[in-house]
Design an enzyme around this catalytic site. Structure first.
Site, short mmCIF file in Angstrom:
data_model
loop_
_atom_site.label_atom_id
_atom_site.label_comp_id
_atom_site.label_asym_id
_atom_site.label_seq_id
_atom_site.Cartn_x
_atom_site.Cartn_y
_atom_site.Cartn_z
N GLY A 1 -30.07 -7.25 -0.51
CA GLY A 1 -28.78 -7.88 -0.73
C GLY A 1 -27.70 -7.16 0.06
O GLY A 1 -26.72 -7.77 0.49
N PRO B 1 -51.48 -3.82 -1.64
CA PRO B 1 -50.19 -3.83 -2.32
C PRO B 1 -49.21 -2.88 -1.65
O PRO B 1 -49.59 -1.78 -1.23
CB PRO B 1 -50.53 -3.35 -3.73
N GLY C 1 -44.95 -1.52 -1.78
CA GLY C 1 -43.66 -1.52 -2.45
C GLY C 1 -42.59 -0.96 -1.54
O GLY C 1 -42.88 -0.49 -0.44
N CYS C 2 -41.37 -1.00 -1.99
CA CYS C 2 -40.25 -0.51 -1.18
C CYS C 2 -39.15 -0.02 -2.10
O CYS C 2 -38.79 -0.70 -3.08
CB CYS C 2 -39.72 -1.63 -0.28
N HIS D 1 -44.01 -0.58 8.18
CA HIS D 1 -43.02 -0.87 7.14
C HIS D 1 -41.64 -0.34 7.54
O HIS D 1 -40.65 -1.07 7.44
CB HIS D 1 -43.48 -0.22 5.83
N GLU D 2 -41.58 0.91 8.01
CA GLU D 2 -40.30 1.51 8.37
C GLU D 2 -39.72 0.89 9.64
O GLU D 2 -38.50 0.71 9.75
CB GLU D 2 -40.44 3.03 8.53
N HIS E 1 -37.76 -2.15 8.83
CA HIS E 1 -36.42 -1.85 8.35
C HIS E 1 -35.42 -1.75 9.50
O HIS E 1 -34.26 -2.19 9.37
CB HIS E 1 -36.40 -0.53 7.57
#
Length: 239
Positions: free
Chosen positions: A56, A154, A156-157, A199-200, A203
């Site tokens: 968000g 699986p 997560g973050c 994953h990073e 970002h």
């Protein structure tokens, strides 16, 4: 990235405040001036934060700016990295990107501690091809896939706190970039450590794992506790 078992030249400030730093040819505020403003005594909390920004927040959906070569080993960048490491270890996670502490720059920090082998179930550790990854700081990283085999696990973050989902990632990657001394390094990663890097890197491009997840596997990681505690459960954004 949250480990879960189920888990600068001149600068122009634009968009949503001083977190968004873009390279500009115009003679405007210097990087150091902008950086000092982060630390001016104000009542409002300013980045770099000691918490994780949450989905968000516009900083998580903006492509981060590169750190110019002459500033890679600057005290300002060093301090940002120190903050990233502090947050990484404070929250017991395995990866953090600068946007996650409110700084839209292309920097990532990763670490998979040896001690995790004794904490995680052996079948999980082996199935997800986990192994120790020493503290690794990469500035202006580039990632090349070296093994296109995909694995679904699986994920997560810490910027989507309290949830996880299965995500497909490539088996092996080559990560290149500079360290804090401005030296170009490269590291070959496979298995779970390759997943951390992917994953990073997402970002830094304004992407989250929820953009890649199998939506049918998206869960609240504490759903069982929510039922047992009659909904009286808190998902903390501090530690």
């Amino acid at each position: 990235m949250h480990l879960q078992i189920v888990r600068l030249l001149e600068w122009k400030i634009a968009n949503h405040g001083k977190r968004f730093i873009n390279i500009s040819n115009k003679r405007e505020n210097s990087f150091r001036k902008v950086y000092k403003e982060f630390w001016s005594p104000k009542l409002i909390n300013k980045p770099p934060y000691e918490h994780f920004t949450q989905v968000g927040d516009p900083v998580l959906r903006t492509k981060a700016a590169e750190v110019p070569g002459e500033l890679v080993n600057s005290k300002e960048v060093e301090h940002i990295v120190e903050k990233m490491i502090k947050v990484l270890r404070k929250f017991d996670c395995v990866g953090v990107a600068a946007p996650q502490i409110g700084i839209s720059l292309r920097i990532i920090v990763m670490e998979f501690r040896d001690g995790l082998k004794d904490i995680l179930p052996k079948p999980v550790y082996e199935a997800r091809k986990m192994c120790t990854l020493p503290l690794t700081v990469v500035i202006n990283p580039t990632l090349t896939v070296t093994n296109y085999e995909k694995h679904k696990h699986p994920e997560g973050c810490m910027s989507v706190r309290g949830y996880s989902a299965e995500v497909e990632r490539f088996h092996s990657v080559l990560l290149k970039g500079k360290n804090l001394k401005g030296i170009e390094n490269e590291v070959e990663l496979s298995g779970w450590n390759a997943r951390i890097a992917q994953h990073e890197m997402d970002h830094l491009d304004g992407k989250l794992y929820i953009d890649r997840m199998d939506s049918s596997t998206f869960i609240c990681t504490c759903w069982e506790t929510v039922n047992v505690k009659s909904g009286r459960v808190e998902i903390p954004f501090y530690k």
